[in-house]
Write an enzyme that holds these catalytic residues in place. Structure first.
Site, PDB file in Angstrom:
ATOM      1  N   ARG A  27      -0.349 -12.348  11.479  1.00  0.00           N
ATOM      2  CA  ARG A  27      -1.246 -11.923  10.393  1.00  0.00           C
ATOM      3  C   ARG A  27      -2.682 -11.991  10.843  1.00  0.00           C
ATOM      4  O   ARG A  27      -3.127 -12.999  11.373  1.00  0.00           O
ATOM      5  CB  ARG A  27      -1.087 -12.849   9.179  1.00  0.00           C
ATOM      6  CG  ARG A  27       0.095 -12.492   8.364  1.00  0.00           C
ATOM      7  CD  ARG A  27       0.105 -13.280   7.085  1.00  0.00           C
ATOM      8  NE  ARG A  27       1.478 -13.396   6.647  1.00  0.00           N
ATOM      9  CZ  ARG A  27       1.901 -14.251   5.736  1.00  0.00           C
ATOM     10  NH1 ARG A  27       1.037 -15.064   5.159  1.00  0.00           N
ATOM     11  NH2 ARG A  27       3.158 -14.278   5.397  1.00  0.00           N
ATOM     12  N   SER A 121       2.588 -10.693   3.144  1.00  0.00           N
ATOM     13  CA  SER A 121       3.148 -11.407   2.003  1.00  0.00           C
ATOM     14  C   SER A 121       2.184 -11.458   0.812  1.00  0.00           C
ATOM     15  O   SER A 121       1.809 -10.423   0.303  1.00  0.00           O
ATOM     16  CB  SER A 121       3.587 -12.799   2.448  1.00  0.00           C
ATOM     17  OG  SER A 121       4.440 -13.348   1.487  1.00  0.00           O
ATOM     18  N   ASP A 292       5.662 -11.551  -5.265  1.00  0.00           N
ATOM     19  CA  ASP A 292       4.604 -11.368  -4.272  1.00  0.00           C
ATOM     20  C   ASP A 292       4.698  -9.972  -3.634  1.00  0.00           C
ATOM     21  O   ASP A 292       5.600  -9.189  -3.965  1.00  0.00           O
ATOM     22  CB  ASP A 292       4.612 -12.483  -3.219  1.00  0.00           C
ATOM     23  CG  ASP A 292       5.699 -12.325  -2.172  1.00  0.00           C
ATOM     24  OD1 ASP A 292       6.688 -11.633  -2.457  1.00  0.00           O
ATOM     25  OD2 ASP A 292       5.549 -12.891  -1.077  1.00  0.00           O
ATOM     26  N   ASP A 294       5.632  -8.565  -0.814  1.00  0.00           N
ATOM     27  CA  ASP A 294       6.835  -8.056  -0.150  1.00  0.00           C
ATOM     28  C   ASP A 294       8.117  -8.505  -0.846  1.00  0.00           C
ATOM     29  O   ASP A 294       9.215  -8.246  -0.338  1.00  0.00           O
ATOM     30  CB  ASP A 294       6.847  -8.471   1.324  1.00  0.00           C
ATOM     31  CG  ASP A 294       6.872  -9.970   1.510  1.00  0.00           C
ATOM     32  OD1 ASP A 294       6.173 -10.676   0.743  1.00  0.00           O
ATOM     33  OD2 ASP A 294       7.580 -10.463   2.393  1.00  0.00           O
ATOM     34  N   ASP A 296       9.598 -11.489  -1.618  1.00  0.00           N
ATOM     35  CA  ASP A 296      10.480 -12.599  -1.263  1.00  0.00           C
ATOM     36  C   ASP A 296      10.038 -13.927  -1.879  1.00  0.00           C
ATOM     37  O   ASP A 296      10.536 -14.985  -1.526  1.00  0.00           O
ATOM     38  CB  ASP A 296      10.635 -12.731   0.263  1.00  0.00           C
ATOM     39  CG  ASP A 296       9.321 -13.005   0.952  1.00  0.00           C
ATOM     40  OD1 ASP A 296       8.268 -12.995   0.277  1.00  0.00           O
ATOM     41  OD2 ASP A 296       9.336 -13.223   2.168  1.00  0.00           O
ATOM     42  N   ARG A 297       9.091 -13.855  -2.793  1.00  0.00           N
ATOM     43  CA  ARG A 297       8.676 -15.045  -3.529  1.00  0.00           C
ATOM     44  C   ARG A 297       8.538 -14.671  -4.981  1.00  0.00           C
ATOM     45  O   ARG A 297       8.212 -13.526  -5.295  1.00  0.00           O
ATOM     46  CB  ARG A 297       7.262 -15.477  -3.133  1.00  0.00           C
ATOM     47  CG  ARG A 297       7.153 -16.188  -1.861  1.00  0.00           C
ATOM     48  CD  ARG A 297       5.705 -16.630  -1.766  1.00  0.00           C
ATOM     49  NE  ARG A 297       5.464 -17.158  -0.448  1.00  0.00           N
ATOM     50  CZ  ARG A 297       4.629 -18.160  -0.215  1.00  0.00           C
ATOM     51  NH1 ARG A 297       3.944 -18.689  -1.205  1.00  0.00           N
ATOM     52  NH2 ARG A 297       4.466 -18.606   0.990  1.00  0.00           N
TER      53      ARG A 297
HETATM   54 ZN    ZN Z   1       6.376 -12.787   0.812  1.00  0.00          ZN
END
Ligand code: ZN
Length: 480
Positions: A27, A121, A292, A294, A296-297
């Site tokens: 990142r 993310s 979030d 992408d 995955d949270r």
């Molecule tokens: Zn994420």
């Protein structure tokens, strides 16, 4: 169609010293990718070179992401380099978008060698925001340390990359596109897929969609509110929850993906998911969730915005596990938990801390807590006394394949089960993030303000690490 086969070039380049992928990939600020010559190319070549040629030749690779700014030009380059590096077949989400869990699903479904996910993310997007590249391997999960360190080693000595500069891909039209290359790697095909379809199929096999439809749109349905925060999950929420399970259209908000997420970080917490938090307050909705960038949270809220911790979510699922058809069929072998997300109630994040100061602090802290005399030490704050039961540098042994993941954080466990975890993350684009997880052991759900509950432990956590003194900060950047 082009005239004749497309040219494949080998281009000389010079390495960069800072392409070490963290736990969630590489990142950096967008301008780093835009302004440093071949910065993107070097890293992508390092990923390809980390896979042995016989394994990648003719193989399938998945490409997706959260649609943030710079994703489209990056995908253009990735396609050109995949072709030149012998990949046989690329599966790309339409418009270059596919959530992280969906990429994992598609990798496994098509037996791909892995996937490249363009996301930072929950970090901010847009021209002044962050960009990131994650590499997931054939099991669908993020590359393990062994792979990421190989990528990093290659990136430090890279001298050239392979590219097919004349290749242009259409990310909009669903279906296969075939390209004729002048090298031995052929044929090369790109398949643009609906990013929701495979994932929705997987969910249909896991959950009881008929029962969910009754719950969400039947006669006595619950009212839910879902906030995609302008990330990649918008189309998933619309298609699966609204169209298929019958939630009213107005129960889904911020569902149009935007390159800058509407100017807010796509971070599902009480500070940034303000639209959801505000709309839950009046008690009209029984359940709320924000996701979030992408996907995955998440953050889960109950009625009137009651905050459910990840530990609570796991507890609720565990208690009702056999309502889920997948578990009826497979049984339950145990509860997986990623140490930081599901045991912790509170998060204290210190972002963009000077890397040397943070590393030194962690080193000294490890020495301090490794000393035998540290165990049994007592810490008193107000009327509470905490005695240290155990302290260590936590490592995680995967129960399935026995691989060990080291340096998961420094962990102090107290005799009442409360714990403090210190973690050093490099996920911010500038400097390090020191993250303190505080988990006070309670047998019941806490209905009061959790920050009040956790204040004594937070005081102890700061005292032991001398974090404020050592980083020059006087408070966290973020508490969730
Ligand atoms: Zn994420």
């Amino acid at each position: 169609m082009e005239n004749g086969p497309l040219q494949v070039l080998t281009v000389p380049t010079a390495p960069y010293p800072d392409q070490r992928p963290g736990t969630s990939g590489l990142r950096k600020k967008v301008y780093v990718f835009q302004s440093k010559r071949n910065y993107l190319h070097n890293f992508i070549q390092s990923i390809f070179s980390s896979i042995d040629l016989p394994d990648r030749q003719g193989a399938t690779l998945v490409v997706g992401g959260d649609g943030r700014f710079f994703s489209r030009p990056a995908i253009g380059v990735i396609v050109q380099m995949a072709a030149a590096n012998g990949i046989g077949h690329l599966i790309i989400g339409q418009h270059g978008m596919m959530s992280t869990p969906a990429v994992s699903c598609v990798i496994r479904k098509y037996k791909a060698i892995g996937g490249i996910i363009l996301t930072a993310s929950h970090n901010p997007g847009g021209p002044n925001g962050d960009f990131g590249i994650k590499f997931n391997t054939a099991n669908g999960g993020p590359a393990k340390e062994e792979v990421t360190s190989k990528i990093y080693q290659i990136s430090r000595t890279i001298e050239e990359f392979a590219i097919c500069p004349g290749l242009r891909v259409d990310l909009q039209t669903l279906g296969k596109q075939a390209f004729d290359l002048e090298n031995k790697f052929k044929p090369f095909t790109v398949e643009i897929v609906d990013p929701v379809e495979s994932y929705a199929n997987l969910l249909r096999n896991i959950f009881d969609f008929a029962a969910l439809k009754e719950l969400l749109s039947g006669e006595n349905h619950v009212n839910i509110r879902l906030d995609a925060m302008h990330g990649v999950l918008g189309p998933y929420v619309k298609r699966i929850l609204c169209e298929e399970l019958g939630c009213p259209a107005n129960s889904a908000i911020n569902c149009v993906p935007l390159e800058d997420f509407g100017g807010q970080p796509p971070d599902p917490n009480l500070m940034y998911a303000t639209d959801l938090v505000d709309s839950m307050r009046d008690g009209q909705h029984d359940f709320g969730a924000a996701f979030d960038g992408d996907g995955d949270r998440n953050m889960i809220l109950g009625k009137h915005g009651f905050f459910l911790t990840p530990s609570d979510s796991v507890a609720v699922i565990a208690d009702n596990i056999f309502c889920i058809p997948y578990f009826q069929h497979t049984g339950v072998r145990g509860f997986g938990r990623s140490m930081p997300t599901s045991t912790a109630l509170d998060r204290y994040d210190y972002e963009n801390v000077d890397i040397d100061a943070a590393c030194n602090m962690m080193e000294d802290l490890e020495i301090l807590i490794s000393d035998k005399s540290f165990v049994k030490q007592r810490f008193a704050v107000e009327d509470k006394i905490y005695q240290v039961e155990k302290a260590d540098n936590f490592q995680y042994t995967d129960p399935v394949d026995s691989t060990i993941t080291r340096n998961q954080g420094l962990r102090i466990i107290f005799s009442d089960g409360s714990r403090i975890i210190y973690r050093l993350g490099g996920t911010g684009a500038e400097g390090a993030t020191v993250r303190i997880y505080i988990d006070s052991y309670e047998r019941k759900l806490i209905f009061e303000d959790t920050q009040v509950q956790l204040a004594p432990l937070a005081t102890i956590a700061l005292k032991i690490s001398q974090l404020h003194h050592r980083t020059g900060r006087n408070g966290p950047s973020l508490i969730t």
